[in-house]
Design an enzyme around this catalytic site. Structure first.
Site, PDB file in Angstrom:
ATOM      1  N   LYS A 163       0.806  -1.218   0.000  1.00 38.02           N
ATOM      2  CA  LYS A 163       0.000   0.000   0.000  1.00 38.02           C
ATOM      3  C   LYS A 163       0.840   1.270   0.000  1.00 38.02           C
ATOM      4  O   LYS A 163       0.443   2.292  -0.560  1.00 38.02           O
ATOM      5  CB  LYS A 163      -0.964  -0.028   1.186  1.00 38.02           C
ATOM      6  CG  LYS A 163      -2.062  -1.076   1.008  1.00 38.02           C
ATOM      7  CD  LYS A 163      -3.000  -1.109   2.182  1.00 38.02           C
ATOM      8  CE  LYS A 163      -4.202  -1.983   1.882  1.00 38.02           C
ATOM      9  NZ  LYS A 163      -3.893  -3.309   1.386  1.00 38.02           N
ATOM     10  N   LYS A 205      -3.118  -0.105   9.165  1.00 41.76           N
ATOM     11  CA  LYS A 205      -3.491  -1.056   8.113  1.00 41.76           C
ATOM     12  C   LYS A 205      -2.286  -1.895   7.718  1.00 41.76           C
ATOM     13  O   LYS A 205      -1.175  -1.382   7.593  1.00 41.76           O
ATOM     14  CB  LYS A 205      -4.014  -0.317   6.873  1.00 41.76           C
ATOM     15  CG  LYS A 205      -5.291   0.466   7.116  1.00 41.76           C
ATOM     16  CD  LYS A 205      -5.654   1.343   5.950  1.00 41.76           C
ATOM     17  CE  LYS A 205      -6.118   0.560   4.752  1.00 41.76           C
ATOM     18  NZ  LYS A 205      -6.617   1.458   3.681  1.00 41.76           N
ATOM     19  N   GLY A 211      -9.672  -7.294   3.006  1.00 45.09           N
ATOM     20  CA  GLY A 211     -10.758  -8.000   3.675  1.00 45.09           C
ATOM     21  C   GLY A 211     -10.912  -7.666   5.145  1.00 45.09           C
ATOM     22  O   GLY A 211     -11.474  -8.441   5.908  1.00 45.09           O
ATOM     23  N   GLY A 212     -10.399  -6.495   5.556  1.00 46.33           N
ATOM     24  CA  GLY A 212     -10.530  -6.099   6.955  1.00 46.33           C
ATOM     25  C   GLY A 212      -9.508  -6.722   7.882  1.00 46.33           C
ATOM     26  O   GLY A 212      -9.484  -6.436   9.079  1.00 46.33           O
ATOM     27  N   HIS A 255     -17.559   4.178   1.375  1.00 42.34           N
ATOM     28  CA  HIS A 255     -16.601   3.294   0.712  1.00 42.34           C
ATOM     29  C   HIS A 255     -17.168   2.995  -0.678  1.00 42.34           C
ATOM     30  O   HIS A 255     -18.098   2.223  -0.829  1.00 42.34           O
ATOM     31  CB  HIS A 255     -16.444   1.999   1.527  1.00 42.34           C
ATOM     32  CG  HIS A 255     -15.518   0.999   0.926  1.00 42.34           C
ATOM     33  ND1 HIS A 255     -14.563   0.340   1.663  1.00 42.34           N
ATOM     34  CD2 HIS A 255     -15.380   0.528  -0.336  1.00 42.34           C
ATOM     35  CE1 HIS A 255     -13.899  -0.487   0.878  1.00 42.34           C
ATOM     36  NE2 HIS A 255     -14.392  -0.387  -0.338  1.00 42.34           N
ATOM     37  N   HIS A 282     -14.987  -4.012   9.877  1.00 40.81           N
ATOM     38  CA  HIS A 282     -14.272  -3.535   8.685  1.00 40.81           C
ATOM     39  C   HIS A 282     -14.463  -4.475   7.495  1.00 40.81           C
ATOM     40  O   HIS A 282     -13.674  -4.453   6.549  1.00 40.81           O
ATOM     41  CB  HIS A 282     -12.776  -3.364   8.964  1.00 40.81           C
ATOM     42  CG  HIS A 282     -12.491  -2.519  10.156  1.00 40.81           C
ATOM     43  ND1 HIS A 282     -12.924  -1.217  10.269  1.00 40.81           N
ATOM     44  CD2 HIS A 282     -11.837  -2.801  11.314  1.00 40.81           C
ATOM     45  CE1 HIS A 282     -12.536  -0.735  11.437  1.00 40.81           C
ATOM     46  NE2 HIS A 282     -11.893  -1.666  12.081  1.00 40.81           N
ATOM     47  N   GLU A 322     -10.512   1.163  -4.930  1.00 41.07           N
ATOM     48  CA  GLU A 322     -11.352   1.576  -3.815  1.00 41.07           C
ATOM     49  C   GLU A 322     -11.057   3.023  -3.435  1.00 41.07           C
ATOM     50  O   GLU A 322      -9.900   3.430  -3.341  1.00 41.07           O
ATOM     51  CB  GLU A 322     -11.136   0.652  -2.618  1.00 41.07           C
ATOM     52  CG  GLU A 322     -11.463  -0.806  -2.923  1.00 41.07           C
ATOM     53  CD  GLU A 322     -11.487  -1.674  -1.683  1.00 41.07           C
ATOM     54  OE1 GLU A 322     -11.085  -1.180  -0.609  1.00 41.07           O
ATOM     55  OE2 GLU A 322     -11.913  -2.835  -1.783  1.00 41.07           O
ATOM     56  N   ARG A 339      -7.660  -8.425  -7.911  1.00 42.68           N
ATOM     57  CA  ARG A 339      -8.358  -9.700  -8.078  1.00 42.68           C
ATOM     58  C   ARG A 339      -9.826  -9.423  -8.339  1.00 42.68           C
ATOM     59  O   ARG A 339     -10.266  -8.279  -8.311  1.00 42.68           O
ATOM     60  CB  ARG A 339      -8.222 -10.543  -6.808  1.00 42.68           C
ATOM     61  CG  ARG A 339      -8.729  -9.816  -5.560  1.00 42.68           C
ATOM     62  CD  ARG A 339      -8.751 -10.708  -4.350  1.00 42.68           C
ATOM     63  NE  ARG A 339      -8.928  -9.982  -3.102  1.00 42.68           N
ATOM     64  CZ  ARG A 339     -10.089  -9.565  -2.618  1.00 42.68           C
ATOM     65  NH1 ARG A 339     -11.204  -9.775  -3.317  1.00 42.68           N
ATOM     66  NH2 ARG A 339     -10.169  -8.928  -1.465  1.00 42.68           N
TER      67      ARG A 339
END
Length: 725
Positions: A163, A205, A211-212, A255, A282, A322, A339
């Site tokens: 990220k 993060k 996926g939280g 989101h 999340h 996102e 993906r």
């Protein structure tokens, strides 16, 4: 041959057996007919795809297989020991065992999956969602072995998966990004200093997260260290990498994500946006497309920004960009998932596309099937994720058998994406999602009405689910108005988790009638088997000559026992007295498929409900909702079966003890962390329920604890002794 023998092979070639099981899935009707033939796709390098291995399990594996079969491509499944009898194994043309239940030893074992691809002569691997789908090393390994990886190039996975790197690339491409720290110094002190600089609240993060997992909101410096350590442990378990980044946490954002596709020819398109704002832990729980309240000019800006993001990393295949969006529809890049997303069906419904087919065609070297101008938006779609979890217990995942499972009837506007059938087990080792219910209609309100109607027809017995919670959520006035954001569930928590209401007396009459008629049906069956119609055990009608027979029955509604006096009338009806009110009740049972229905009239008001009696519980499912009424266990039996909790916390579910913070003799306060459990891919911190002294810790780190077993025992306090005396 030695390498091939490393994995045991299950050839699922019994066509009769597979198709015998498929009708119960209630999958949407298809226009294609499966025949024993294959279709070849030729890649840019001249390779053919006639067989694809799906390196995943559950509903996404089944989803990919359906499209592959539609295209005539043979399918290969892999499975762990826990999934030996699973649906995706039955659907595949071939299936191979790859090890024990833990993901690290099976679905995350790159070497085993590559070996299966070689053994089965599969030319391509589809990674599905999760597991190895965003693993750069796996994509690179496929490339080295000459196997087509159905996904983006390893470089794109690397750039967007880390990220900190992705933020820099996006900023350079002119995509707005959120303020944060994405540096290489991963010391606790450095991260804490940057959190202080950015200003609380912040989001911790996992650099390789999704996926939280490995994600925590920190609202003060006092809780930073504990949350950081927890996020690191979870990230290490999920992604084998505990590197973290720090970002400014935006309160009550939306989101919004954009579906993109790229091909080997330099083309990239967007297929509009999805709103995934409503989340718990999340993790998304309900998604829709398009996002409510988004104007066409904002939609265009979102799509164009997403395409810029894809082109910046030479993206190929399906991807999701996102964004965080504020109340004024300003948006910032959050991350890119390299993906196919779990929620991709809502995009398919509004665009009339098959995104898995697009993946296969693009992996084979073809161009994107449609140009940007040819991609149109039609109608509105919702996806509700049906989970095995207990919303009243902080959405704690649960495991267990699907004793009864019936679903809405599938049609072109209603899809059920699932990987389980009635009788299957929701395993403690994997994600607790049971299914995705996807609906489409011409507009948002019509789609929402259809969603609620379909949720009422989704009936599960055997474990806790979030179906009632989804009904409450989808019926909330603010959700109906489209006023969604990531804090929606916490903000409306009390309204969404309504206390259980006492059942109406009419419903209690229905339950009593269902029990009586079931008893009668069992007696009738006994009579037929005993061949003695004069046996005193061959009648349960309650009829007596010249007198009326009254039976006193007790049912349990929640914690309250309800006395019902049932009079058997000569005409086959029943008079039921509850407190000071009497009801005239008449009805019968009938079957449709595998289900038993109760057709009932209470004081002249007719109704129809699905009836299930399991152990000591009566379940009634109708269009108005569902109720559960218990049949009380006699005291002499309940006293035998009761268990002592030993004064300490119980395991909320079956799982592995990851960390133990206390030992015998330690003094703790209420709310102190005692241990950490890992179960169903989530980390759960076990807190002390009271002040006290630890007498015994029953489990050490790495041990497996079963649901509802004591974890810690406390010393008996003087007050407890006096009470017991």
């Amino acid at each position: 041959m030695a390498a091939a023998s490393a994995v045991s092979v299950l050839l699922v070639a019994a066509e009769r057996n597979r198709w015998h099981r498929l009708p119960s899935l209630l999958l949407p009707p298809r226009t294609w007919v499966w025949r024993q033939r294959t279709m070849k796709y030729t890649t840019a390098t001249g390779r053919n795809i006639t067989k694809v291995l799906i390196a995943n399990r559950g509903e996404i594996a089944c989803r990919v297989m359906r499209t592959a079969k539609k295209l005539g491509v043979q399918t290969v499944a892999v499975y762990s020991e826990a999934d030996r009898n699973s649906m995706h194994v039955d659907m595949a043309d071939e299936a191979y065992s790859i090890g024990p239940a833990p993901s690290q030893q099976s679905y995350l074992s790159m070497e085993k999956i590559i070996q299966v691809a070689k053994t089965s002569a599969a030319q391509a691997i589809h990674p599905g969602c999760g597991f190895l789908s965003e693993n750069m090393e796996f994509a690179e390994l496929c490339k080295q072995e000459g196997i087509i990886f159905i996904g983006p190039p390893p470089s794109a996975i690397r750039d967007m998966g880390i990220k900190s790197t992705s933020k820099s690339i996006m900023a350079a491409a002119g995509v707005p990004v959120v303020e944060g720290y994405h540096g290489e110094d991963q010391s606790d002190q450095c991260l804490k200093e940057h959190a202080r600089r950015i200003g609380y609240p912040v989001m911790i993060k996992a650099v390789r997260g999704g996926g939280g997992k490995g994600m925590r909101i920190v609202r003060s410096e006092q809780e930073f260290q504990e949350q950081l350590e927890s996020a690191r442990r979870e990230a290490k378990k999920s992604f084998n990498d505990d590197a973290m980044l720090i970002e400014k946490f935006v309160d009550t954002p939306r989101h919004v994500e954009v579906q993109v596709f790229g091909d080997h020819h330099g083309n990239a398109v967007y297929l509009f946006e999805r709103d995934c704002s409503v989340q718990r832990r999340h993790q998304k729980i309900i998604e829709e497309a398009p996002a409510p309240g988004i104007k066409s000019e904002v939609r265009k800006k979102l799509g164009e920004a997403a395409v810029r993001a894809a082109k910046a990393v030479n993206y190929v295949g399906a991807g999701t960009v996102e964004f965080i969006m504020d109340s004024k529809h300003n948006f910032c890049f959050m991350e890119m998932n390299t993906r196919l997303q779990v929620e991709h069906p809502v995009t398919e419904m509004i665009t009339g596309t098959d995104l898995v087919e697009w993946q296969l065609r693009i992996a084979a070297g073809e161009k994107i099937p449609l140009s940007q101008e040819e991609i149109t938006l039609q109608g509105h779609a919702f996806e509700a994720r049906i989970y095995a979890e207990d919303p009243s217990n902080n959405f704690m995942p649960v495991a267990g058998p699907l004793v009864h499972l019936s679903t809405p009837r599938a049609d072109p506007s209603t899809r059920i994406e699932t990987g389980v059938r009635q009788g299957d087990e929701v395993s403690v080792h994997y994600d607790p999602m049971i299914a995705k219910l996807v609906v489409w209609a011409a507009d948002r309100q019509a789609a929402l009405t259809k969603l609620r109607y379909s949720l009422r027809q989704y009936n599960i017995v055997g474990l806790h689910t979030n179906i009632d919670f989804l009904l409450n959520l989808s019926g909330h006035p603010e959700f109906e108005a489209g006023n969604v954001h990531t804090d929606f569930i916490p903000q409306h928590h009390k309204q969404l988790l309504l206390s259980r209401k006492a059942a109406a007396k009419e419903s209690l009459c229905q339950a009593a009638l269902g029990l009586i008629l079931k008893e009668k049906a069992m007696t009738d069956t006994f009579t037929l088997q005993a061949h003695d119609q004069f046996s005193p055990f061959s009648s349960s009608s309650g009829r007596r000559l010249n007198i009326s027979y009254t039976r006193n029955m007790t049912l349990k509604d929640g914690k309250n026992n309800v006395a019902i006096a049932v009079t058997y009338n000569h005409d086959g009806s029943y008079s039921m007295q509850i407190e000071d009110k009497t009801f005239q009740v008449l009805g019968n049972l009938y079957s449709e498929g595998d289900c038993t229905y109760l057709k009932c009239s209470v004081n002249g008001v007719a109704s129809k409900a699905k009836l299930i009696i399991l152990e000591n519980t009566i379940y009634l499912f109708s269009k108005e909702g569902s109720i559960e009424i218990d049949i009380p266990v006699p005291k002499y039996l309940s006293s035998v079966s009761s268990q002592e909790t030993q004064g300490g916390p119980l395991a909320p579910m079956t799982g592995t003890i990851e960390k133990v913070f206390v030992k015998a003799g330690d003094k703790v306060k209420a709310g102190d962390s005692l241990m950490v459990m890992i179960a169903m891919k989530m980390e759960h911190t076990i807190k002390s329920p009271k002040d006290g002294t630890v007498k015994k810790v029953f489990y050490r780190e790495g041990a497996q604890a079963n649901r509802h077993t004591p974890l810690v025992e406390f010393e008996e306090e003087e007050s407890d002794k006096r009470e017991s005396e």
